[in-house]
Enzyme design. Structure first.
Site, PDB file in Angstrom:
ATOM      1  N   LYS A   1       0.799  -1.233   0.000  1.00 32.11           N
ATOM      2  CA  LYS A   1       0.000   0.000   0.000  1.00 32.11           C
ATOM      3  C   LYS A   1       0.835   1.288   0.000  1.00 32.11           C
ATOM      4  O   LYS A   1       0.344   2.359   0.326  1.00 32.11           O
ATOM      5  CB  LYS A   1      -1.014   0.060   1.162  1.00 32.11           C
ATOM      6  CG  LYS A   1      -1.861  -1.163   1.365  1.00 32.11           C
ATOM      7  CD  LYS A   1      -2.154  -1.959   0.151  1.00 32.11           C
ATOM      8  CE  LYS A   1      -3.105  -1.298  -0.828  1.00 32.11           C
ATOM      9  NZ  LYS A   1      -3.194  -2.157  -2.079  1.00 32.11           N
ATOM     10  N   SER A   2       2.071   1.170  -0.421  1.00 30.56           N
ATOM     11  CA  SER A   2       2.934   2.362  -0.502  1.00 30.56           C
ATOM     12  C   SER A   2       2.940   2.985  -1.891  1.00 30.56           C
ATOM     13  O   SER A   2       3.655   3.963  -2.114  1.00 30.56           O
ATOM     14  CB  SER A   2       4.364   1.988  -0.110  1.00 30.56           C
ATOM     15  OG  SER A   2       4.394   1.483   1.190  1.00 30.56           O
TER      16      SER A   2
ATOM     17  N   THR B   1       2.035  -0.349  -7.159  1.00 31.98           N
ATOM     18  CA  THR B   1       1.434  -0.501  -8.491  1.00 31.98           C
ATOM     19  C   THR B   1       1.906   0.633  -9.407  1.00 31.98           C
ATOM     20  O   THR B   1       2.211   0.425 -10.584  1.00 31.98           O
ATOM     21  CB  THR B   1      -0.109  -0.467  -8.366  1.00 31.98           C
ATOM     22  OG1 THR B   1      -0.489  -1.307  -7.274  1.00 31.98           O
ATOM     23  CG2 THR B   1      -0.782  -0.938  -9.636  1.00 31.98           C
ATOM     24  N   TRP B   2       1.967   1.816  -8.854  1.00 32.15           N
ATOM     25  CA  TRP B   2       2.422   2.997  -9.598  1.00 32.15           C
ATOM     26  C   TRP B   2       3.902   2.859  -9.983  1.00 32.15           C
ATOM     27  O   TRP B   2       4.286   3.081 -11.130  1.00 32.15           O
ATOM     28  CB  TRP B   2       2.187   4.230  -8.726  1.00 32.15           C
ATOM     29  CG  TRP B   2       2.324   5.557  -9.406  1.00 32.15           C
ATOM     30  CD1 TRP B   2       2.372   5.809 -10.752  1.00 32.15           C
ATOM     31  CD2 TRP B   2       2.408   6.828  -8.748  1.00 32.15           C
ATOM     32  NE1 TRP B   2       2.479   7.170 -10.969  1.00 32.15           N
ATOM     33  CE2 TRP B   2       2.495   7.810  -9.757  1.00 32.15           C
ATOM     34  CE3 TRP B   2       2.408   7.227  -7.402  1.00 32.15           C
ATOM     35  CZ2 TRP B   2       2.593   9.176  -9.460  1.00 32.15           C
ATOM     36  CZ3 TRP B   2       2.499   8.584  -7.102  1.00 32.15           C
ATOM     37  CH2 TRP B   2       2.592   9.542  -8.117  1.00 32.15           C
TER      38      TRP B   2
ATOM     39  N   HIS C   1       7.835  -7.432  -1.447  1.00 36.02           N
ATOM     40  CA  HIS C   1       7.534  -6.672  -0.231  1.00 36.02           C
ATOM     41  C   HIS C   1       8.481  -7.095   0.908  1.00 36.02           C
ATOM     42  O   HIS C   1       8.291  -6.691   2.049  1.00 36.02           O
ATOM     43  CB  HIS C   1       6.088  -6.931   0.214  1.00 36.02           C
ATOM     44  CG  HIS C   1       5.041  -6.266  -0.619  1.00 36.02           C
ATOM     45  ND1 HIS C   1       5.158  -4.980  -1.094  1.00 36.02           N
ATOM     46  CD2 HIS C   1       3.817  -6.701  -1.038  1.00 36.02           C
ATOM     47  CE1 HIS C   1       4.055  -4.659  -1.777  1.00 36.02           C
ATOM     48  NE2 HIS C   1       3.236  -5.686  -1.761  1.00 36.02           N
TER      49      HIS C   1
ATOM     50  N   ARG D   1       6.053   5.345   2.030  1.00 37.58           N
ATOM     51  CA  ARG D   1       4.905   6.254   2.100  1.00 37.58           C
ATOM     52  C   ARG D   1       4.596   6.540   3.556  1.00 37.58           C
ATOM     53  O   ARG D   1       4.896   5.715   4.440  1.00 37.58           O
ATOM     54  CB  ARG D   1       3.700   5.591   1.417  1.00 37.58           C
ATOM     55  CG  ARG D   1       2.497   6.471   1.257  1.00 37.58           C
ATOM     56  CD  ARG D   1       1.336   5.715   0.590  1.00 37.58           C
ATOM     57  NE  ARG D   1       0.235   6.628   0.313  1.00 37.58           N
ATOM     58  CZ  ARG D   1      -0.962   6.236  -0.119  1.00 37.58           C
ATOM     59  NH1 ARG D   1      -1.207   4.952  -0.330  1.00 37.58           N
ATOM     60  NH2 ARG D   1      -1.915   7.114  -0.338  1.00 37.58           N
TER      61      ARG D   1
ATOM     62  N   ARG E   1      -7.564   3.322  -5.566  1.00 34.52           N
ATOM     63  CA  ARG E   1      -8.639   3.774  -4.686  1.00 34.52           C
ATOM     64  C   ARG E   1      -8.798   5.277  -4.786  1.00 34.52           C
ATOM     65  O   ARG E   1      -9.622   5.783  -5.509  1.00 34.52           O
ATOM     66  CB  ARG E   1      -8.364   3.311  -3.252  1.00 34.52           C
ATOM     67  CG  ARG E   1      -9.536   3.433  -2.312  1.00 34.52           C
ATOM     68  CD  ARG E   1      -9.160   3.018  -0.907  1.00 34.52           C
ATOM     69  NE  ARG E   1      -8.126   3.848  -0.326  1.00 34.52           N
ATOM     70  CZ  ARG E   1      -8.357   4.903   0.449  1.00 34.52           C
ATOM     71  NH1 ARG E   1      -9.580   5.239   0.773  1.00 34.52           N
ATOM     72  NH2 ARG E   1      -7.347   5.622   0.934  1.00 34.52           N
TER      73      ARG E   1
HETATM   74  P1  A3P Z   1      -4.937   4.732  -1.580  1.00 31.92           P
HETATM   75  O1  A3P Z   1      -5.548   3.518  -0.971  1.00 31.92           O
HETATM   76  O2  A3P Z   1      -4.512   5.743  -0.554  1.00 31.92           O
HETATM   77  O3  A3P Z   1      -5.781   5.334  -2.648  1.00 31.92           O
HETATM   78  P2  A3P Z   1       0.071  -0.472  -3.627  1.00 31.92           P
HETATM   79  O4  A3P Z   1       0.171  -0.313  -5.084  1.00 31.92           O
HETATM   80  O5  A3P Z   1       1.391  -0.529  -2.938  1.00 31.92           O
HETATM   81  O6  A3P Z   1      -0.858  -1.549  -3.249  1.00 31.92           O
HETATM   82  O7  A3P Z   1      -0.549   0.900  -3.091  1.00 31.92           O
HETATM   83  C1  A3P Z   1      -1.871   1.271  -3.399  1.00 31.92           C
HETATM   84  C2  A3P Z   1      -2.040   2.758  -3.206  1.00 31.92           C
HETATM   85  O8  A3P Z   1      -1.444   3.445  -4.326  1.00 31.92           O
HETATM   86  C3  A3P Z   1      -3.496   3.151  -3.185  1.00 31.92           C
HETATM   87  O9  A3P Z   1      -3.577   4.284  -2.309  1.00 31.92           O
HETATM   88  C4  A3P Z   1      -3.725   3.504  -4.635  1.00 31.92           C
HETATM   89  O10 A3P Z   1      -4.853   4.318  -4.866  1.00 31.92           O
HETATM   90  C5  A3P Z   1      -2.434   4.212  -4.983  1.00 31.92           C
HETATM   91  N1  A3P Z   1      -2.159   4.207  -6.434  1.00 31.92           N
HETATM   92  C6  A3P Z   1      -2.367   3.197  -7.309  1.00 31.92           C
HETATM   93  N2  A3P Z   1      -2.020   3.558  -8.543  1.00 31.92           N
HETATM   94  C7  A3P Z   1      -1.575   4.837  -8.477  1.00 31.92           C
HETATM   95  C8  A3P Z   1      -1.083   5.763  -9.448  1.00 31.92           C
HETATM   96  N3  A3P Z   1      -1.007   5.454 -10.727  1.00 31.92           N
HETATM   97  N4  A3P Z   1      -0.698   6.975  -9.008  1.00 31.92           N
HETATM   98  C9  A3P Z   1      -0.795   7.303  -7.712  1.00 31.92           C
HETATM   99  N5  A3P Z   1      -1.245   6.472  -6.748  1.00 31.92           N
HETATM  100  C10 A3P Z   1      -1.643   5.249  -7.122  1.00 31.92           C
END
Ligand code: A3P
Length: 321
Positions: free
Chosen positions: A67-68, A71-72, A130, A153, A287
């Protein structure tokens, strides 16, 4: 296929049985192994990964706490490194969730005793984990050119994001569920791959000792100026943007391709599920993508406690989150 499967290991069952303490958390039981909390399946995959993975110089490892913004980072790194193979208009990202293009080592590839044929992956191999720094197989650390990018994050937002992710995937139930229990566990470091502070400090120290090898990034900095971050990642990996590419606007194009708004609205990310440690919806990786969304979930006293805790744990390291 040339994928092998390691025999179901009785020793592992015994090992997990013996580990103490164990705690029930969302998604199952976690046990503490060498200071880190693991679900049984992830620990088994981690041990298989450590035993069999051989890094090569061109490997790129993306590391983060769940959740940091993993994916981005996957989408950005994939696009930067493969920009000569695909134009932005026909990027594989338009048809695949980023987690298929940059697979997690211990969550997907080495799952269930699988020994994947990663030698057949095209180079450079971009792989994700992770796992904490000290759990990386020695070949990653010894391969002098293999690079690691860590994305960190703010812990208040990570906790908030994690809670929503678990809810969206039915791993905790809403709305009656109180957040007190998961919050308390998070503060005690009891969550998969936790404690969080040890995780980020491990990579922070490694990035200070060996900045050529480990790049330490923060989600908030990417949000502030993604174009600079794209250039920074490219420079670090040895794929710098030429003057012509910059003039042609390629940095901005990649940032736009990987933007939250763009990825979130693609069919491949709106539909479908991926089976890692659990079945999770592709959509649950997208999200809100906001900095500071914790205000909608944590009480001021919870926020205060978590901030103080991290200040104390990060101490004199120089890292602030
Ligand atoms: P939120 O739940 O605060 O919206 P991970 O990829 O490590 O699982 O982290 C998911 C978090 O990254 C989520 O945060 C998600 O919305 C955010 N996220 C996913 N894709 C993104 C992107 N392209 N740009 C910015 N944030 C992104």
């Amino acid at each position: 296929s040339s994928t092998e499967v390691e025999q179901k290991d009785d020793h592992f069952e015994e090992l997990f049985q013996r580990l103490q303490p164990k705690k029930p958390v969302a998604g199952g039981l976690v046990a503490n192994y060498q200071g880190v909390w693991f679900y049984a399946d992830l620990l088994q995959a981690t041990l298989t990964f450590q035993k069999h993975f051989k890094a090569i110089d061109s490997d790129i490892i993306l590391a983060s706490m769940p959740k940091s913004g993993t994916t981005w980072l996957k989408a950005l790194t994939f696009s930067i490194v493969n920009r000569n193979n695909h134009s932005v208009d026909d990027s594989p990202l338009l048809f695949s969730n980023p987690h298929y293009l940059v697979p997690f080592l211990e969550i997907y590839l080495y799952k269930d005793g699988n020994i994947p044929d990663i030698d057949s992956m095209p180079c450079p191999r971009i792989l994700a984990t992770h796992l904490p720094y000290q759990f990386l197989p020695s070949s990653i650390l010894d391969c002098s050119n293999c690079r690691i990018i860590y994305l960190c994050r703010n812990p208040l937002d990570v906790f908030t994001s994690l809670l929503q992710f678990l809810l969206q995937n039915g791993l905790i139930s809403s709305p009656s569920m109180s957040i007190d229990v998961p919050f308390e566990e998070f503060c005690q470091g009891i969550h998969p791959y936790g404690p969080f502070w040890d995780h980020c400090l491990g990579y922070w120290d490694a990035s200070l000792k060996n900045p050529q090898k480990v790049l330490f990034l923060k989600y908030e900095d990417l949000k502030k100026d993604v174009n600079s971050s794209v250039k920074k990642i490219a420079d670090f990996l040895g794929y710098p943007f030429s003057a012509e590419e910059q003039e042609a606007g390629l940095v901005e194009e990649i940032a736009m391709l990987c933007s939250f708004e763009n990825l979130k609205n693609l069919d491949c990310n709106k539909e479908g599920e991926i089976h890692g440690a659990f079945r999770v919806k592709h959509s649950s990786f997208f999200r809100k993508a906001e900095v500071g969304d914790w205000v909608n979930v944590l009480t001021p006293s919870m926020a205060n406690r978590l901030e103080k805790l991290f200040q104390e744990k990060l101490g004199e390291s120089g890292l602030t989150l």
